[in-house]
Design an enzyme around this catalytic site. Structure first.
Site, PDB file in Angstrom:
ATOM      1  N   SER A 100      30.288  25.968  75.308  1.00 29.34           N
ATOM      2  CA  SER A 100      30.939  26.016  76.632  1.00 29.34           C
ATOM      3  C   SER A 100      30.960  24.974  77.620  1.00 29.34           C
ATOM      4  O   SER A 100      31.534  24.932  78.515  1.00 29.34           O
ATOM      5  CB  SER A 100      30.453  27.444  77.316  1.00 29.34           C
ATOM      6  N   SER A 158      26.125  25.412  72.807  1.00 31.95           N
ATOM      7  CA  SER A 158      27.104  24.817  73.818  1.00 31.95           C
ATOM      8  C   SER A 158      26.542  23.616  74.403  1.00 31.95           C
ATOM      9  O   SER A 158      27.397  22.840  75.057  1.00 31.95           O
ATOM     10  CB  SER A 158      27.388  25.704  75.107  1.00 31.95           C
ATOM     11  N   LYS A 194      26.895  20.786  85.151  1.00 33.20           N
ATOM     12  CA  LYS A 194      27.643  21.962  84.862  1.00 33.20           C
ATOM     13  C   LYS A 194      27.742  22.985  85.800  1.00 33.20           C
ATOM     14  O   LYS A 194      26.774  23.349  86.519  1.00 33.20           O
ATOM     15  CB  LYS A 194      27.009  22.752  83.622  1.00 33.20           C
TER      16      LYS A 194
HETATM   17  N1  GLN Z   1      29.773  29.659  71.559  1.00 32.95           N
HETATM   18  C1  GLN Z   1      28.754  30.716  71.855  1.00 32.95           C
HETATM   19  C2  GLN Z   1      29.393  31.929  72.671  1.00 32.95           C
HETATM   20  O1  GLN Z   1      30.517  31.952  72.684  1.00 32.95           O
HETATM   21  C3  GLN Z   1      27.764  29.978  72.425  1.00 32.95           C
HETATM   22  C4  GLN Z   1      27.823  29.703  73.745  1.00 32.95           C
HETATM   23  C5  GLN Z   1      26.830  29.088  74.456  1.00 32.95           C
HETATM   24  O2  GLN Z   1      26.153  28.267  73.925  1.00 32.95           O
HETATM   25  N2  GLN Z   1      26.706  29.001  75.876  1.00 32.95           N
HETATM   26  O3  GLN Z   1      28.556  32.533  73.043  1.00 32.95           O
END
Ligand code: GLN
Length: 484
Positions: free
Chosen positions: A152, A176, A77
């Site tokens: 994400s 995410s 990532k």
């Molecule tokens: N969807 C959540 C956010 O927008 C979690 C994102 C994540 O786990 N990085 O913060």
């Protein structure tokens, strides 16, 4: 031919000399060349670097000095700094940033002899649930290119599900790893907070961020976690514990164990189709001799509001470092230093990131700190206590991973609250710091969906064991999309 082989199968293939690491890496490079244009899962590839690593791995393999992942290409990532690699975190702010050092996670993969196949697309600074906030364009779900892959870590999930990489690293601040794994038909594990070092992993919300694997199977997640987990003195929240081999307990019997069903998740708000899929998961576990018991996580409905105070607060502080002075983007046209900061941040950050910084600075400001931030921290403790009580009644907790299958690109983009609801089943575990996995549970209208198992602190072996037993009996994890 090698498409969709698991890490375990690739390890065997390399050991039996069916192919070399260079051949294997070239194979995945071909897949990326074929599919990345339509899926957009990778932000940066550097085939020369990958192949140089593969050559070294082949030497290690010849000398029999290899470990489990030696010679196997893994996608990273783009939140993990990798020496000499562009590391963008999905943001224009870091578009020109070449990392001068390795994150701990990348360092550990390098030491294991794995090949860095490239950096995967992600929501900007990991803020999002659909991969639509990336500066590099949205990632497409390999099961249906009109749909989001989740976020994400959508690039990591899409890369694995389309067969461009056998496994990938990811991070989970509020869901995410698990939500994109659910939406792309994969297995994704968010470890206990502190198990994997955050050193060199670009910070979003430091008390919630945790790295973990997205792969095809529970066994592959165990192989990845074997590399990733461990104490690191450079991360002050890294936990000192004896290193485990997560492959050791995969085949333990789960007969007589108990899974808790939180009544707050299995209520009338739960989508009918998702419920049917989860009922089938329950039946499958019953066949394996597992007992089920209703439990209560009575404060779980507060997890989204609490998260959207704490995460933006921490993000606003973490993101203050992007000021155009030391590295990253700097506006080209400005009058004085103050104006340089302003323009750099205005031009360098996208809308969602700005929204979080605004909310975060607001809840931390004098006069609002007690009302919002402190209150949120207190509720966070209550949420963790609910889990603590539950684990005196059951071994693991079953939950949905995502409220639905993948939605259409653009569908929720203009509606932040409905986007935030994507994480209603995942966020409470981040607030409590607990480990949890999402694994494939079936399909709704031809789109994959996962189930989630949540465990007590450091119960990764148990979680992986439960999913491995399930995957020995079911075939959902062996279904792959045909990308056109
Ligand atoms: N969807 C959540 C956010 O927008 C979690 C994102 C994540 O786990 N990085 O913060």
């Amino acid at each position: 031919m090698k498409n969709h082989l698991t890490l375990k199968q690739l390890q065997n293939g390399l050991q039996n000399k069916d192919y070399s690491s260079v051949e294997l890496t070239n194979y995945y490079i071909d897949q990326i060349n074929k599919y990345n244009n339509s899926v957009n899962a990778f932000i940066t590839v550097d085939y020369e670097k990958s192949l140089a690593q593969a050559k070294l791995a082949d030497e290690q393999l010849k000398l029999n000095k290899s470990s489990d992942l030696t010679g196997i290409p893994i996608a990273q990532k783009d939140i993990f700094c990798a020496d000499g690699w562009r590391t963008t975190c999905g943001s224009k702010m870091l578009d020109n940033f070449i990392s001068p050092y390795d994150s701990k996670v990348v360092e550990l993969f390098n030491q294991s002899g794995a090949i860095n196949l490239g950096k995967t697309n992600m929501d900007e600074f990991a803020m999002g649930s659909s991969n639509e906030t990336s500066f590099y364009g949205n990632v497409k779900n390999p099961w249906n290119l009109d749909c989001v892959p989740g976020g994400s870590s959508g690039g990591s999930a899409a890369a694995v599900s389309s067969g461009m990489a056998p496994a990938a690293t990811a991070t989970d601040t509020g869901g995410s790893i698990r939500q994109p794994a659910s939406l792309c038909g994969l297995t994704g594990l968010k470890p206990t907070y502190g198990l994997v070092s955050r050193y060199g992993m670009i910070a979003f919300a430091s008390s919630l961020d945790q790295a973990g694997p997205i792969a095809k199977t529970s066994e592959d997640c165990a192989m990845m976690l074997n590399v990733m987990a461990g104490h690191d003195h450079r991360d002050s929240t890294s936990i000192k514990r004896d290193k485990l081999n997560y492959l050791d307990n995969l085949n333990d019997s789960i007969k007589g164990k108990t899974i808790g069903i939180p009544k707050e998740f299995f209520n009338s708000d739960l989508d009918e189709d998702v419920k049917k899929v989860l009922d089938r998961v329950i039946d499958e576990y019953k066949l394996l001799g597992v007992n089920f018991k209703e439990i209560s996580l009575e404060n779980s409905h507060l997890s989204i509001p609490v998260y959207y105070v704490i995460a933006p607060a921490e993000a606003s502080s973490n993101l203050s470092r992007y000021d155009g002075v030391r590295y990253g983007y700097r506006a080209s046209d400005y009058q004085d230093i103050e104006n340089m900061y302003l323009k750099t941040r205005e031009e360098g950050f996208g809308d969602e990131v700005k929204r979080r910084i605004l909310v975060g600075t607001y809840v931390l400001s004098a006069g609002y700190y007690d009302a919002y931030y402190l209150k949120a921290q207190k509720i966070r403790r209550l949420i963790a206590t609910d889990f603590k009580k539950s684990f005196s009644e059951c071994d693991l907790i079953l939950a949905p991973s995502s409220p639905s299958t993948a939605f259409k690109i653009g569908e929720k983009k203009e509606d932040p609250v409905s986007m935030y609801m994507q994480d209603m089943y995942t966020i409470s575990t981040n607030l409590a710091g607990l480990p949890a996995i999402s694994a494939p549970a079936g399909f709704i209208n031809n789109m994959p969906i996962g189930f989630q198992l949540i465990g007590n602190y450091f119960s990764e072996s148990t979680i992986l064991n439960f999913v491995h037993e399930y995957q020995k009996q079911t075939g959902w994890h062996q279904e792959y999309p045909e990308v056109r």
